[in-house]
Scaffold this active site. Structure first.
Site, PDB file in Angstrom:
ATOM      1  N   ASP A 189      22.119  52.372  25.417  1.00 31.33           N
ATOM      2  CA  ASP A 189      21.610  53.611  24.830  1.00 31.33           C
ATOM      3  C   ASP A 189      21.214  53.399  23.372  1.00 31.33           C
ATOM      4  OD1 ASP A 189      21.064  56.269  24.316  1.00 31.33           O
ATOM      5  OD2 ASP A 189      22.971  57.029  25.053  1.00 31.33           O
ATOM      6  N   ASP A 190      19.925  53.558  23.071  1.00 32.72           N
ATOM      7  CA  ASP A 190      19.449  53.513  21.678  1.00 32.72           C
ATOM      8  C   ASP A 190      19.617  52.133  21.036  1.00 32.72           C
ATOM      9  OD1 ASP A 190      19.099  56.266  22.017  1.00 32.72           O
ATOM     10  OD2 ASP A 190      19.748  56.745  19.989  1.00 32.72           O
ATOM     11  N   ASP A 212      17.497  52.185  26.903  1.00 36.34           N
ATOM     12  CA  ASP A 212      16.532  53.249  27.209  1.00 36.34           C
ATOM     13  C   ASP A 212      15.394  53.393  26.207  1.00 36.34           C
ATOM     14  OD1 ASP A 212      18.166  54.320  25.236  1.00 36.34           O
ATOM     15  OD2 ASP A 212      18.458  56.242  26.234  1.00 36.34           O
ATOM     16  N   HIS A 213      15.614  53.011  24.964  1.00 33.99           N
ATOM     17  CA  HIS A 213      14.543  52.998  23.952  1.00 33.99           C
ATOM     18  C   HIS A 213      15.106  52.434  22.664  1.00 33.99           C
ATOM     19  CE1 HIS A 213      16.438  56.429  21.957  1.00 33.99           C
ATOM     20  NE2 HIS A 213      16.526  57.003  23.149  1.00 33.99           N
ATOM     21  N   CYS A 270      16.101  60.086  25.011  1.00 35.36           N
ATOM     22  CA  CYS A 270      16.989  59.810  26.152  1.00 35.36           C
ATOM     23  C   CYS A 270      16.525  60.374  27.486  1.00 35.36           C
ATOM     24  CB  CYS A 270      18.392  60.330  25.837  1.00 35.36           C
ATOM     25  SG  CYS A 270      19.257  59.349  24.587  1.00 35.36           S
TER      26      CYS A 270
END
Length: 501
Positions: free
Chosen positions: A58-59, A269-270, A98
């Site tokens: 995540d992130d 995710d990014h 997200c």
């Protein structure tokens, strides 16, 4: 020579001839023969449906992994996967936020088509997601960790385990015990998404951090002497290390309980440094795949792939076939060593509404392997053409353009020469033909996606859910203050209502 000896000689010669006929092609096989052998090997393996595991962090920036060139951060588990499988250098999400990013993985559709193009919003209720698609092929579909997608009617997990509390760490942990129990007892092939809450902030508190322990890039090199930034970045690195520990534990469980016919994908995710933008630092993602006996260890693919390709790939691996309405394509040919073009373009979407710094500043992006075009539809250069004549509405339109006053109406980058998008070439006459092609193909795609933005200026929608819950541009948030005279002044007719949110 006796008759019996003569008979035995002839029998021996006949046997040797048979051996030559049967095995000479194998002894003299060329590269094409080897490729055909690999194809057959894959087909044989595919007769037994593989387990599929997708681990999603995540992130985390794609630039913050050892296998992607950052040796100052601890990502040994991901680096191991890269050594044992295939590393993708051009993998993308369409949105650096997200919920919209995850919705693409689960639906095979870009955010505009699946409906989740603002954070904390739902996909369209008629979407056939990964849960239904993979169940039809005999799989159990499991979510272990962070969800962030809705509605439940679209995402019908066979099993779902929430993150679990853990002492002395800033975020909850993935449910390791439940995952281990499942690996031990699974009776049928499964597709499991393990979704970590790391390294997303809140980060660890690192005392006395040193900027020399961090790696800087053109987009953040000016912050080397910013003590607050360095402290936050050091905490982020420590959170990456914690996620690495989680991934190591998962790989141990995989090695202990599952056979080699297990497809394992790692991604994040990014990128956090480009969150909410359509720059590569936000949209480009790590993507590492291990599948023993199918994927060559230590291999790399430079083909453009996208999160919308994940579901079609899973369907292909499971013995099914993606329907034509999906945006993505199977990347299984790349797993098998081919260098086929999967996507000519990948696309990006930016929606700043429904975040704490909510403003009206939508953007769209198109990118091939070399060139990238961005259009910022409410840029300060064009905001006057977007005004409505309603003072309360126009205040928020101007506010959005002024918030991002340094972002021009058009951006064009040569990513071979300028991978960090530092030099805007939108007005370079030598690239006029390139820009025209990208503009044309971007708006073709937008039309196919049912985008509410148009090429012609003069209409800048303010989006809101049905019932006007959330998306309150005319109210304060913890990070944004609105003048009292403009609070609660936007009316139903001022919004474009998204009915299914």
């Amino acid at each position: 020579m006796t008759d019996k000896a003569m008979f035995m000689l002839k029998l021996s010669q006949l046997f040797k001839a048979i051996i030559v006929v049967l095995f000479l092609p194998l002894m003299s096989c060329n590269d094409k023969d080897k490729s055909n052998h690999a194809e057959k090997q894959f087909e044989i393996i595919s007769d037994v449906k593989p387990n599929i595991i997708f681990y999603l962090s995540d992130d985390q920036d794609v630039y913050d992994y050892g296998c992607y060139g950052n040796k100052k951060v601890n990502t040994t588990a991901v680096d191991r996967l890269a050594k044992e499988g295939m590393l993708f250098t051009n993998a993308f999400t369409a949105q650096a936020i997200c919920a919209p990013s995850r919705s693409q993985i689960f639906t095979g559709l870009y955010p505009l088509k699946n409906g989740c193009f603002a954070n904390h919003t739902a996909t369209k209720p008629d979407i056939k997601s990964v849960t239904e698609q993979m169940k039809e092929l005999g799989y159990e579909v499991v979510l272990a960790g962070k969800s962030h997608v809705k509605p439940d009617s679209v995402y019908k997990w066979d099993k779902e385990w929430a993150p679990v509390p853990k002492k002395d760490v800033p975020r909850e942990y993935i449910p390791l015990d439940s995952i281990e129990d499942y690996f031990k007892t699974a009776k049928k092939p499964f597709c499991m998404f393990i979704t970590s809450k790391y390294p997303h902030g809140k980060y660890f508190d690192v005392e006395n951090p040193n900027a020399t322990d961090l790696k800087f890039y053109p987009f953040n090199s000016h912050k080397k002497s910013d003590k607050a930034y360095v402290k936050s970045k050091a905490g982020y690195y420590r959170s990456i290390e914690e996620d690495n520990t989680q991934l190591e534990n998962i790989l141990k469980l995989v090695d202990n309980y599952l056979d080699k016919n297990t497809l394992f994908i790692y991604s994040a995710d990014h990128g956090v440094s480009g969150k909410f933008t359509v720059k590569d630092i936000g949209l480009k993602v790590p993507f590492v795949v291990r599948w023993p006996n199918v994927i060559k260890a230590g291999s790399t693919s430079n083909q453009l792939i996208h999160y919308t390709d994940v579901l079609p790939t899973f369907l292909d691996v499971a013995g099914g076939k993606a329907t034509h309405d999906l945006d993505g394509k199977s990347i299984v040919p790349l797993f098998k060593g081919k260098d086929d073009e999967i996507n000519r373009y990948v696309y990006g979407v930016r929606t700043n509404q429904n975040i704490l710094n909510s403003e009206i500043f939508p953007s769209r992006m198109i990118r091939d392997k070399r060139f990238k075009y961005i259009r910022n539809f409410n840029s300060i250069e064009v905001v006057e053409k977007n005004l409505t004549g309603k003072p309360n509405v126009d205040f928020f339109l101007r506010r959005g353009s002024e918030k991002f006053k340094n972002e021009p109406f058009e951006e064009l980058y040569d990513l071979e020469k300028d991978p960090f998008e530092q030099q805007n070439l939108a007005h370079n006459t030598e690239l006029k033909v390139v820009k025209e092609r990208l503009v044309r193909d971007l708006f073709t795609w937008m039309g196919e996606q049912g985008d509410f933005l148009k090429e012609e200026l003069g209409s800048m929608p303010i989006i809101t859910p049905k019932g006007n819950k959330g998306f309150k541009l005319d109210q304060d948030t913890p990070r944004r203050k609105i003048p009292d005279s403009l609070k609660n002044t936007l009316e139903k007719g001022d919004y474009t209502v998204i009915e299914y949110w």
